[in-house]
Design an enzyme around this catalytic site. Structure first.
Site, mmCIF file in Angstrom:
data_model
loop_
_atom_site.group_PDB
_atom_site.id
_atom_site.type_symbol
_atom_site.label_atom_id
_atom_site.label_comp_id
_atom_site.label_asym_id
_atom_site.label_seq_id
_atom_site.Cartn_x
_atom_site.Cartn_y
_atom_site.Cartn_z
ATOM 1 N N LYS A 276 0.629 -1.052 0.246
ATOM 2 C CA LYS A 276 0.165 0.163 0.184
ATOM 3 C C LYS A 276 0.912 1.336 -0.147
ATOM 4 O O LYS A 276 1.841 1.293 0.694
ATOM 5 C CB LYS A 276 -0.824 -0.088 1.523
ATOM 6 C CG LYS A 276 -1.610 0.959 1.085
ATOM 7 C CD LYS A 276 -2.459 1.041 2.173
ATOM 8 C CE LYS A 276 -3.632 2.806 2.807
ATOM 9 N NZ LYS A 276 -4.194 2.472 4.010
ATOM 10 N N GLU B 202 -9.079 11.357 13.042
ATOM 11 C CA GLU B 202 -8.017 10.257 12.838
ATOM 12 C C GLU B 202 -6.938 10.158 14.214
ATOM 13 O O GLU B 202 -6.216 11.282 14.100
ATOM 14 C CB GLU B 202 -7.216 9.700 12.159
ATOM 15 C CG GLU B 202 -6.265 8.850 12.443
ATOM 16 C CD GLU B 202 -5.642 8.564 10.235
ATOM 17 O OE1 GLU B 202 -4.711 7.613 10.754
ATOM 18 O OE2 GLU B 202 -6.406 8.626 9.578
#
Length: 473
Positions: free
Chosen positions: A227, A276
């Site tokens: 990723k 987050e």
């Protein structure tokens, strides 16, 4: 008004224990940092942030966590740490904080009060300097002169100031408290007309699409790279200087389940509403959250439910989220005992977007300082990729700009080595009549550049709305 302030000043008395600490420390060192904490009546902290604009306009911060259990406003700067020493800046801030602790006399008893540092780090110090971020460098933190803390239903004022053996401690404390009272008495200057957005430019879109396609191909061909998060920028131009207080207020009205932050330095302000959490340290425990995978919100409740259920089952997004959970859990296992992951992903919903979400917690190992744990956590796969170093190498090659504090840890720490840091996304760097907005997306083998372009445009929306740059709202 002046008479009323003087009457209040006469009533100010420092705690006896605090005075004794100061006197004791002054026998050992030339100067002492006095961190005086007092409980005060409830205040609107957004209003206090606004009232600080006049005297403290280039040295303010604001912080609120999603639960609203901790809200902070800092005004002025009694001391600061600014470093261009790259990744070693984490250690530098830790040592700076420990040195401050040795100099400090305080009656602080509550978390998030006292001689607290607030600031952030550069996403990738190895990228070198950039013009936009040069005032913040690799790390920028400061100790506020005035700190207002709301912990659940209680409000505290901390005043941080230095004294030496020649200082009249009580007179000095009264002077600072008098200035605080004056601040409360001041009327907020009527704000000018709202800055109007005159132009919006998505920077290097064609190049970004090409970079996404190339990166997805790298992932497909690699036996290790899983990723990579590529981000891009949106330049917004205004007809006048942007009012950071207005932007913050609009963010707080429209973005639930978010950390709200502002960090000012000189003529720039880094501001955001991020969902987050990176890492929190409280009561000998570490807490973190895994946020990754995303989908838009539906226009109706029924449509929103369908989209959310599809997100929970989508292979590309659940795989992306699983990578984040694995990495955060693996890192925290080296820093904690009895690690606990909350279970299967749930949905974290904000106005424009929803994410897959789980929480992680464990008892911290005392041998690792808090900021070293923050360093170990950054960047998570949600903002960097996997494996970390390989993904960072791709980001350095494919992104034509310096991220600065975007996607990096921002937050606070106290002298008990506790604190909380969020990941600075859904954010913008305000530079008087210009704003740079940031958005990123996680690329895996199944990613498609057209879909990722749409995703980043959705992620621009919270900040763009707060700046008044959405055409149909």
């Amino acid at each position: 008004m002046i008479k009323r302030i003087k009457e209040r000043i006469k009533m100010v008395e420092l705690p006896v224990g605090l005075v004794a600490q100061v006197e004791e420390l002054l026998t050992k060192q030339e100067k002492v940092l006095v961190s005086w904490v007092t409980k005060i009546e409830s205040l609107n902290l957004l209003m206090i942030f606004k009232q600080g604009k006049g005297v403290y306009s280039t040295k303010r911060f604001f912080w609120q966590n999603p639960s609203k259990k901790v809200t902070l406003v800092g005004l002025g700067s009694t001391n600061q740490f600014c470093s261009n020493k790259g990744i070693t800046s984490y250690q530098g801030v830790h040592e700076f904080n420990q040195q401050l602790k040795k100099q400090t006399a305080t009656n602080q008893k509550r978390r998030a009060t006292g001689a607290l540092l607030f600031g952030g780090f550069d996403f990738d110090p190895e990228r070198g300097e950039s013009k936009e971020w040069q005032d913040f460098q690799s790390a920028f933190f400061y100790l506020p002169t005035y700190l207002v803390t709301v912990l659940s239903e209680e409000t505290y004022l901390t005043i941080n100031f230095y004294v030496d053996s020649q200082t009249d401690l009580h007179q000095k404390a009264n002077e600072f408290f008098g200035k605080w009272e004056e601040l409360l008495e001041e009327q907020i200057v009527p704000k000018a007309a709202k800055a109007v957005v005159t132009n919006k430019t998505e920077l290097a879109t064609t190049e970004w699409i090409q970079a996404v396609d190339e990166t997805v191909e790298l992932i497909k061909q690699s036996t290790t790279l899983q990723k990579v998060v590529l981000s891009r920028q949106l330049l917004v131009e205004h007809d006048s200087v942007v009012d950071v207080e207005d932007v913050l207020e609009r963010l707080m009205m429209t973005q639930q389940n978010s950390y709200f932050f502002v960090l000012e330095n000189k003529e720039k302000a880094f501001i955001g509403a991020t969902p987050e959490q990176l890492l929190a340290a409280e009561n000998q425990h570490y807490y973190s959250a895994c946020v990754a995978g995303s989908a838009p919100r539906g226009k109706t409740k029924a449509e929103d439910q369908v989209i959310g259920e599809a997100l929970l089952k989508d292979h590309k997004n659940t795989h992306e989220h699983h990578l984040v959970v694995e990495m955060i859990s693996e890192t925290l296992r080296t820093l904690t005992l009895d690690l606990n992951v909350s279970g299967n992903p749930t949905l974290l919903k904000n106005r424009d977007i929803q994410h897959l979400f789980v929480t992680v917690e464990g008892k911290r190992q005392a041998t690792v300082p808090f900021l070293m744990a923050v360093k170990a956590m950054h960047p998570t796969p949600a903002l960097g990729g996997l494996p970390r170093n390989e993904a960072l190498a791709v980001i350095r090659e494919k992104e034509p700009y310096h991220r600065g504090f975007y996607g990096a840890p921002i937050g606070w720490l106290n002298q008990d080595d506790e604190g909380e840091f969020a990941v600075a996304i859904r954010s913008a760097l305000l530079m008087e009549k210009q704003s740079i907005l940031f958005a990123g997306c996680g690329l895996v083998a199944g990613s498609k550049s057209a879909e990722e372009l749409i995703e980043t445009r959705i992620k621009f929306q919270p900040m763009l709305r707060a700046l008044g740059g959405l055409d149909h709202e």
